[in-house]
Design an enzyme around this catalytic site. Structure first.
Site, PDB file in Angstrom:
ATOM      1  N   GLY A  48       0.779  -1.237   0.000  1.00 44.38           N
ATOM      2  CA  GLY A  48       0.000   0.000   0.000  1.00 44.38           C
ATOM      3  C   GLY A  48       0.811   1.287   0.000  1.00 44.38           C
ATOM      4  O   GLY A  48       0.396   2.290  -0.562  1.00 44.38           O
ATOM      5  N   ASP A 107      -3.646   1.695  11.559  1.00 45.33           N
ATOM      6  CA  ASP A 107      -5.001   1.352  11.987  1.00 45.33           C
ATOM      7  C   ASP A 107      -4.921   0.953  13.473  1.00 45.33           C
ATOM      8  O   ASP A 107      -4.915   1.820  14.348  1.00 45.33           O
ATOM      9  CB  ASP A 107      -5.448   0.207  11.066  1.00 45.33           C
ATOM     10  CG  ASP A 107      -6.922  -0.093  11.108  1.00 45.33           C
ATOM     11  OD1 ASP A 107      -7.542   0.198  12.136  1.00 45.33           O
ATOM     12  OD2 ASP A 107      -7.449  -0.637  10.138  1.00 45.33           O
TER      13      ASP A 107
END
Ligand code: PRP
Length: 183
Positions: A48, A107
């Protein structure tokens, strides 16, 4: 996949392209000023972070190098367990280097926390983190992120490197996943 199919995965645009690029340029200025005269090595975590890394690195005005790691987390598909296996290690030794880890999103913080422990053991001169996105509501473990692009709410985001089932990384903006496409 047509552009329309690609965009039908997006329920809502969360951060549009000009807003992303403006913030990345600001981060680039800040990092360039903080690392003036230093020996900067950017460390990206596949996959990512590749998209953010490419734009951030081109916004830096200090000499810098880049290297990548590939890791895989065990556990549920969308939730990180924090137990991480290194699939591809760095090519460049970290000892004595000023290392900046570049992440697309923090996260729970579990992946980054593991990674920081692992990288710190390699004796870098300094070790900091730059994350494009962070979801403070989801944090399970405290992990210091020096440079943050955007704090976002706890929603499933795709685009600009972020995937759903490996797709949609190529969107130029960050969007919220359209729940209607989830089987
Ligand atoms: C994402 C992101 C971080 C991690 C963050 O990677 O790039 O590495 O999840 O989650 P955490 O803070 O809860 O640990 P992902 O596992 O989705 O891999 P990818 O970059 O290849 O899509």
């Amino acid at each position: 996949m047509t552009q329309t199919e690609l965009e039908s995965a997006v329920g809502e645009v969360l951060i549009d392209e000009p807003t992303l690029q403006t913030r990345i340029a600001e981060l680039g200025d800040e990092i360039s000023s903080d690392y003036a005269g230093k020996d900067l090595l950017l460390v990206g975590v596949l996959k990512g972070a590749v998209f953010f890394m490419a734009d951030l690195m081109r916004s830096l005005t200090v000499p810098c190098e880049v290297d990548f790691m590939a890791i895989s987390s065990y556990g549920a598909e969308t939730d990180s367990s924090g137990v991480v296996r290194i699939l591809k290690d760095l090519d460049i030794p970290l000892q004595g280097r000023d290392v900046l880890v570049v992440e697309d999103i923090v996260d729970s913080g579990l992946t980054l926390s593991y990674l920081m422990r692992n990288l710190r053991a390699r004796d870098p001169a300094s070790l900091e983190v730059c994350a494009l996105l962070t979801k403070p509501d989801r944090r399970e473990i405290e992990v210091p992120v020096k440079y943050v692009g955007f704090e976002i709410p706890n929603r499933f985001v795709i685009g600009y490197g972020l995937d759903y089932a490996e797709r949609y990384r190529n969107l130029r903006y960050v969007g919220v996943l359209n729940e209607e496409i989830v089987p």
